[in-house]
Design an enzyme around this catalytic site. Structure first.
Site, PDB file in Angstrom:
ATOM      1  N   ARG A  94      -5.368 -18.217 -21.084  1.00 56.18           N
ATOM      2  CA  ARG A  94      -6.426 -17.393 -21.671  1.00 56.18           C
ATOM      3  C   ARG A  94      -6.469 -17.562 -23.186  1.00 56.18           C
ATOM      4  O   ARG A  94      -7.536 -17.535 -23.796  1.00 56.18           O
ATOM      5  CB  ARG A  94      -6.199 -15.924 -21.322  1.00 56.18           C
ATOM      6  N   LYS A 149       3.355  -6.433 -16.226  1.00 56.26           N
ATOM      7  CA  LYS A 149       4.681  -6.509 -16.866  1.00 56.26           C
ATOM      8  C   LYS A 149       5.330  -5.131 -16.943  1.00 56.26           C
ATOM      9  O   LYS A 149       6.539  -4.989 -16.720  1.00 56.26           O
ATOM     10  CB  LYS A 149       4.556  -7.122 -18.260  1.00 56.26           C
ATOM     11  N   SER A 156      -2.661  -7.898 -17.263  1.00 59.53           N
ATOM     12  CA  SER A 156      -1.565  -8.541 -17.982  1.00 59.53           C
ATOM     13  C   SER A 156      -0.556  -7.504 -18.463  1.00 59.53           C
ATOM     14  O   SER A 156       0.656  -7.624 -18.239  1.00 59.53           O
ATOM     15  CB  SER A 156      -2.125  -9.331 -19.167  1.00 59.53           C
ATOM     16  N   ASP A 183       1.739 -13.949 -14.975  1.00 56.67           N
ATOM     17  CA  ASP A 183       1.061 -13.497 -16.193  1.00 56.67           C
ATOM     18  C   ASP A 183       1.394 -14.399 -17.371  1.00 56.67           C
ATOM     19  O   ASP A 183       0.537 -14.664 -18.211  1.00 56.67           O
ATOM     20  CB  ASP A 183       1.451 -12.056 -16.511  1.00 56.67           C
ATOM     21  N   HIS A 228       3.553   1.455 -24.333  1.00 53.01           N
ATOM     22  CA  HIS A 228       2.978   0.177 -24.719  1.00 53.01           C
ATOM     23  C   HIS A 228       1.847   0.414 -25.698  1.00 53.01           C
ATOM     24  O   HIS A 228       1.019   1.304 -25.509  1.00 53.01           O
ATOM     25  CB  HIS A 228       2.433  -0.584 -23.511  1.00 53.01           C
TER      26      HIS A 228
END
Length: 424
Positions: free
Chosen positions: A170, A189, A185, A163, A84
Site C-alpha cells: 500500500r 495487529k 491494518s 498486514d 493506539h
C-alpha cells in the site's frame, strides 16, 4: 471456494461484496506468494474506490490476524489494556501513558512502530535512551508485564504477517489512505497482540494522517466496530492535531518533555490528552484509580524507569543533544494565530528526526522545539521555533517547510477542544 483471483478483482472493481471464501483465498494467497503483488495492488485500489461492507471488513481483519500468532496474555496477573494513536506531530503520549496506566495496576502491552514522514515513531523516540532495545521475545514480554506492568516494544515477525506484506505494498501504490485498509491494518495487529481492551487516539487536524474530522470519525467508528466484532472492548477519542502536541518534536527532545510530565510538569495540552486516554483505559478494565493523582505521586516515573531498565536502557544517562540550534523568528508582533502542525513535522523530518522510508536511519537529537503555541503573544524577531540539527545541509529544507507555517495577527485564534469526540 474461489480459485480465480481475477474473479475476485472483477467483483470488487464492479462494487460487489466479496465472500468470506474469496477474502480468505486472496489474503492467504498473497501471504504465501501465490497472489502476485500487482494483483493485490489492483484489489487495494478497487477497495479505495468501492469500499468494504462491515461484514467484508470483519472477515478481512480476521484473516489477517489469523495469518500469524495471536498472543495469550491471560497469565500476567493484571487486566490488559492497550492504546493506539493514528499518529501526529509531537505525539509522545505513549511515553507517559504506558507507565502511568501500568502504575495504576493494568498491564499495557504496547507494540509500537517507527515514524514515517511528518509523524514520529515511539520506538525511534525510546531508542534515543542509551542502551534501550525494542526487542523482546514472548517470554520476556509476559514477564515484564507481570512485574513492571508496561512494555513498549516492536512487533514480532509472526504477528499479522499478512498486514506487514500488505502495508508495504500500500505504501508504494497510493492506497494507504483507504479507511477499510487503515482500520484492518491497525486492528489486526492490536487484536493479535492479546490485549482485552483498547483505547484509540484518532488524531484530526492539519498534522494528522486524516486531517478532516468526518474522516477521522469514520475511521474511529470503523475500528471500534472491528474491536467489538473480535471481542476486544474498544473506545476511541478524536483529539486535536492542528498544532503540535506539547512543544517538542524530535526523538530525544520528546523523551525529555515526557520526563517533564512524569515529574509533574510539562505542557498542559500533553497532560490533558494523556489523562483523558488514561481514564478511558482504566474504565475499560474496571480499575478504580485516579491517573492524575498517580502522575503527581511520582509512581508513573518510577514505572517508566523500570520499563527502560527492563529493556536494557539507562534512564539516568544523558540524552543526545544537537550540535546546532537555529531560531525561527516571529514575522510580526501580535498573537500567534496558527502554527501548522504538518509543516513543523516536515521540518523535523527534514532535519533528520524522521524518515521518508521505513529502512532509513533517524537522528536522535534533531527536531523542533515550539517556543510559542497558538494563542501566545509574540514579538517580531523573537523566536517562535528552535531548529535542532547536526547536519547544516539539512537546514535549508527545514526552513522551506516552515515558510507558511506561522501566522501572527491581532486577535487570538478560536479555541478548539483537545478532545473533540468520544466513540464507543
Amino acid at each position: 471456494m474461489a480459485t480465480d483471483v481475477l474473479e475476485v478483482l472483477r467483483a470488487k472493481r464492479d462494487g460487489r461484496a466479496l465472500t468470506d471464501e474469496q477474502i480468505r483465498f486472496v489474503l492467504d494467497g498473497f501471504t504465501a506468494g501465490t497472489v502476485a503483488d500487482e494483483q493485490m495492488a489492483a484489489l487495494c485500489m478497487a477497495i479505495v474506490f468501492q469500499g468494504m461492507s462491515p461484514h467484508e471488513l470483519s472477515t478481512w481483519t480476521r484473516v489477517m490476524l489469523e495469518s500469524g500468532t495471536r498472543l495469550d496474555l491471560g497469565d500476567v496477573g493484571r487486566p490488559t489494556v492497550d492504546k493506539h494513536s493514528t499518529g501526529g506531530v509531537g505525539d509522545k503520549v505513549s511515553l507517559v501513558l504506558v507507565p502511568l496506566v501500568a502504575a495504576c495496576g493494568a498491564a499495557v502491552p504496547q507494540l509500537a512502530g517507527r515514524g514515517l514522514g511528518h509523524t514520529g515513531g515511539t520506538l525511534d523516540k525510546l531508542e534515543a535512551i542509551p542502551g534501550w532495545s525494542p526487542h523482546l521475545d514472548l517470554a520476556d514480554l509476559r514477564e515484564a508485564l507481570a512485574t513492571v506492568g508496561g512494555v513498549i516494544c516492536g512487533a514480532g515477525d509472526d504477528l499479522a504477517p499478512a498486514d506487514r506484506r500488505l502495508y508495504a505494498l500500500r505504501d508504494v501504490t497510493a492506497t494507504v489512505e483507504a479507511i477499510p485498509l487503515i482500520a484492518s491494518s491497525i486492528m489486526s495487529k492490536k487484536i493479535a497482540s492479546g490485549t482485552s481492551a483498547l483505547v484509540l487516539d484518532v488524531k484530526v487536524g492539519a498534522g494528522a494522517f486524516l486531517p478532516e474530522v468526518d474522516r477521522g470519525r469514520e475511521l474511529a467508528e470503523t475500528m471500534v466496530g472491528l474491536g467489538r466484532d473480535h471481542g476486544v472492548r474498544t473506545v476511541a477519542l478524536l483529539t486535536d492535531m492542528d498544532a503540535p502536541l506539547g512543544r517538542a518534536c524530535g526523538n530525544a527532545l520528546e523523551v525529555t518533555e515526557s520526563l517533564e510530565v512524569l515529574q509533574g510538569g510539562g505542557p498542559d495540552d500533553l497532560r490533558t490528552v494523556t489523562l483523558a486516554l488514561a481514564e478511558e483505559m482504566l474504565a475499560l478494565v474496571g480499575l478504580d484509580a485516579d491517573p492524575a493523582e498517580v502522575l503527581a505521586s511520582g509512581r508513573a516515573l518510577d514505572t517508566f524507569d523500570a520499563m527502560v531498565r527492563r529493556q536494557g536502557g539507562d534512564p539516568d544517562a544523558p540524552l543526545p543533544t544537537s550540535s546546532e540550534v537555529v531560531e525561527v523568528p516571529a514575522p510580526a508582533t501580535g498573537t500567534l494565530r496558527r502554527l501548522d502542525a504538518r509543516a513543523v513535522g516536515e521540518a523535523a523530518w527534514r532535519l533528520g528526526a524522521g524518515r521518508a522510508r521505513k529502512e532509513h536511519p533517524v537522528s536522535a537529537s534533531a527536531g523542533v522545539v515550539c517556543r510559542a503555541k497558538p494563542g501566545d503573544a509574540v514579538t517580531e524577531g523573537d523566536a517562535v521555533l528552535e531548529l535542532h540539527l547536526d547536519d547544516p545541509d539539512r537546514l535549508e529544507g527545514a526552513l522551506a517547510a516552515l515558510e507558511t507555517a506561522i501566522e501572527v495577527g491581532d486577535a487570538p485564534p478560536t479555541p478548539r477542544p483537545l478532545v473533540l469526540d468520544r466513540i464507543a
